[in-house]
Design a protein around this motif. Structure first.
Motif, short mmCIF file in Angstrom:
data_model
loop_
_atom_site.label_atom_id
_atom_site.label_comp_id
_atom_site.label_asym_id
_atom_site.label_seq_id
_atom_site.Cartn_x
_atom_site.Cartn_y
_atom_site.Cartn_z
N MET A 1 0.78 -0.96 -0.55
CA MET A 1 -0.54 -0.11 0.27
C MET A 1 0.85 1.39 -0.31
N ASN A 2 0.58 2.11 -1.02
CA ASN A 2 1.36 3.41 -1.52
C ASN A 2 -0.15 4.22 -1.81
N GLU A 3 -0.61 4.91 -0.27
CA GLU A 3 -2.08 5.38 -1.12
C GLU A 3 -1.95 6.42 0.22
N LEU A 4 -2.78 8.01 -0.51
CA LEU A 4 -3.83 9.18 0.57
C LEU A 4 -4.89 8.88 -0.60
N LEU A 5 -5.64 8.82 0.79
CA LEU A 5 -6.86 9.06 0.71
C LEU A 5 -7.50 10.79 0.88
N VAL A 6 -8.21 11.19 0.46
CA VAL A 6 -9.05 12.86 1.54
C VAL A 6 -10.23 12.51 1.48
N PHE A 7 -10.96 12.89 2.34
CA PHE A 7 -12.16 13.36 2.24
C PHE A 7 -12.66 13.71 3.68
N MET A 8 -14.04 14.21 3.38
CA MET A 8 -14.85 15.46 3.19
C MET A 8 -16.36 15.03 4.29
N CYS A 9 -16.72 16.18 5.13
CA CYS A 9 -17.45 15.44 6.16
C CYS A 9 -18.37 16.24 5.51
N ASP A 10 -19.72 15.92 4.78
CA ASP A 10 -21.17 16.83 5.15
C ASP A 10 -21.75 17.59 6.19
N GLY A 11 -21.62 16.72 7.64
CA GLY A 11 -22.04 17.17 8.38
C GLY A 11 -20.94 17.48 9.46
N ALA A 12 -20.02 18.22 8.90
CA ALA A 12 -19.44 19.27 10.27
C ALA A 12 -18.40 19.44 8.98
N PRO A 13 -17.55 21.23 9.28
CA PRO A 13 -16.87 21.39 8.50
C PRO A 13 -15.33 20.81 9.06
N VAL A 14 -15.18 19.59 8.18
CA VAL A 14 -14.21 18.90 8.39
C VAL A 14 -12.98 18.23 7.21
N ARG A 15 -11.93 18.26 6.86
CA ARG A 15 -11.42 17.85 5.34
C ARG A 15 -10.36 16.82 6.01
N GLY A 16 -10.30 15.38 5.68
CA GLY A 16 -9.30 14.74 6.61
C GLY A 16 -8.67 14.31 5.27
N GLU A 17 -7.24 13.84 5.54
CA GLU A 17 -7.02 12.60 4.85
C GLU A 17 -6.06 11.42 5.60
N ILE A 18 -6.31 10.07 5.03
CA ILE A 18 -5.54 9.06 5.64
C ILE A 18 -4.28 8.12 4.23
N VAL A 19 -3.51 8.11 5.23
CA VAL A 19 -2.02 7.78 4.29
C VAL A 19 -1.58 6.58 5.04
N SER A 20 -1.15 5.57 3.99
CA SER A 20 -0.47 4.61 3.92
C SER A 20 1.22 4.20 3.15
N ILE A 21 2.05 3.84 3.75
CA ILE A 21 3.03 3.98 3.35
C ILE A 21 4.12 2.61 3.26
N SER A 22 4.20 1.69 2.19
CA SER A 22 4.90 0.75 2.03
C SER A 22 6.37 0.69 1.51
N SER A 23 6.21 0.42 0.60
CA SER A 23 7.44 0.23 -0.45
C SER A 23 8.18 1.40 -0.60
N ALA A 24 7.27 2.40 -1.30
CA ALA A 24 8.02 3.81 -0.50
C ALA A 24 8.66 4.05 0.41
N TRP A 25 7.92 3.75 1.57
CA TRP A 25 9.05 4.02 2.71
C TRP A 25 10.21 2.88 2.57
N GLN A 26 10.17 1.69 2.19
CA GLN A 26 11.12 1.14 2.14
C GLN A 26 12.32 1.06 1.13
N ALA A 27 12.15 2.23 0.08
CA ALA A 27 12.66 2.15 -0.85
C ALA A 27 13.81 2.88 -0.05
N VAL A 28 12.89 4.32 0.77
CA VAL A 28 13.81 4.70 2.07
C VAL A 28 15.04 3.95 3.42
#
Length: 321
Positions: A1-28
């Motif tokens: 997994m090397n993904e970033l997901l952006v989401f918005m909440c309709d019932g609250a003034p909130v923007r969010g992000e979730i990240v998961s990094i595997s092989s890109a981190w191992q390359a570092v």
């Protein structure tokens, strides 16, 4: 997994992000051999940089730098707007001298000298125009008391509070194989959530934070972002609505080049370079980010200083890179 997901909440003034990094981190990591506490801090800041880059409104680079007089002399993480990452650390002590349980404060804030610098550098920045920089100490002043920052997440939250004036919560976790992170940010009530009553908006921000606080390190390190979003905000999505956007891919990439090394030699000056040649027979450097070696012999160095043609000054070497 090397993904970033952006989401918005309709019932609250909130923007969010979730990240998961595997092989890109191992390359570092495969290019480094840092002690576990240093690796942990570097991984957390890689996660933070990726999360912060996702909100950039321009093509360019976000750079996190942490400097101190402690064992970690310099930490640098770069993330471009295409979510390509690279990172490095310079230590002022032998790796063996770092305790297995060393904290961020001990490594980056010795003698209260630690500083966190976040730079936003647009790709189309005009020559002579400096990039935007925000600087924050790695301590939080609460009246007369000084509270040391104990984690990368706390350091980023302090930066966002002092430099960006944005209510932001961030959770970060990393190990030898994975990095995980969650970011929640309150949006201005006057923006897309202007339809919300101020009290309802405030309650919504509190509610989403409370849900975020239930996230665990194990979930961040083992679950895909889409699964985390579904589990964490299932009730919120059902009752008020949570919208996600297509996931974005993260990868390791280094921007070092022979051309850039030639530019560094020019900045050193011909006299200094000739001194190195006289002592060592060639000028050799290794990229701090990807460990690629670059070698310039006497003929290479002569071309660097005597020609105006960039292609001639950076001709392929007879050996190495």
């Amino acid at each position: 997994m090397n993904e970033l997901l952006v989401f918005m909440c309709d019932g609250a003034p909130v923007r969010g992000e979730i990240v998961s990094i595997s092989s890109a981190w191992q390359a570092v990591l495969e290019r480094r051999n840092d002690p576990a506490p240093v690796r942990k801090i570097l991984g957390d800041f890689v996660g933070a940089a990726t999360l912060l880059t996702a909100s950039l409104k321009f093509d360019g680079t976000l750079i996190i730098q942490a400097q101190s007089s402690g064992p970690i002399q310099l930490l640098v993480v770069e993330c471009r707007s295409d979510l390509s990452i690279r990172a490095t650390v310079k230590l002022s002590v032998d790796p063996e001298a770092i305790k297995p349980n060393a904290t961020l404060g001990e490594l980056l804030d010795a003698n209260k000298t630690g500083r966190l610098v976040i730079t936003l550098d647009p790709a189309d920045r005009e020559p002579g125009h400096p990039p935007y920089q925000g600087i924050v100490a790695l301590q939080e002043h609460q009246g007369a008391a000084v509270k040391p920052v104990i984690s990368a997440a706390e350091a980023i939250a302090l930066y966002m509070k002092n430099s960006e004036q944005l209510d932001t919560r961030i959770w970060l976790s990393s190990n030898e194989t994975n990095i995980g992170g969650l970011l929640l940010q309150r949006l201005p009530d006057s923006g897309g959530h202007s339809h919300l009553d101020p009290q309802i908006a405030a309650e919504g921000w509190t509610r989403i934070q409370t849900l975020g606080e239930t996230i665990t390190d194990e979930e961040l390190l083992t679950l895909p972002p889409s699964t985390i979003l579904r589990r964490l905000f299932l009730e919120e999505s059902t009752e008020n609505g949570v919208r996600s956007f297509p996931p974005r891919q993260i990868h390791f990439a280094c921007r070092c080049s022979r051309t850039k090394v030639a530019d560094v030699l020019r900045m050193l000056g011909e006299q200094e370079v000739q001194s190195i040649l006289a002592e060592q027979g060639l000028v050799e450097t290794i990229c701090d980010f990807c460990a690629k070696p670059y070698r310039f012999d006497a003929v290479d160095c002569q071309q660097v200083f005597k020609t105006d043609l960039l292609s001639d000054a950076t001709r392929p070497p007879s050996r190495g890179h």
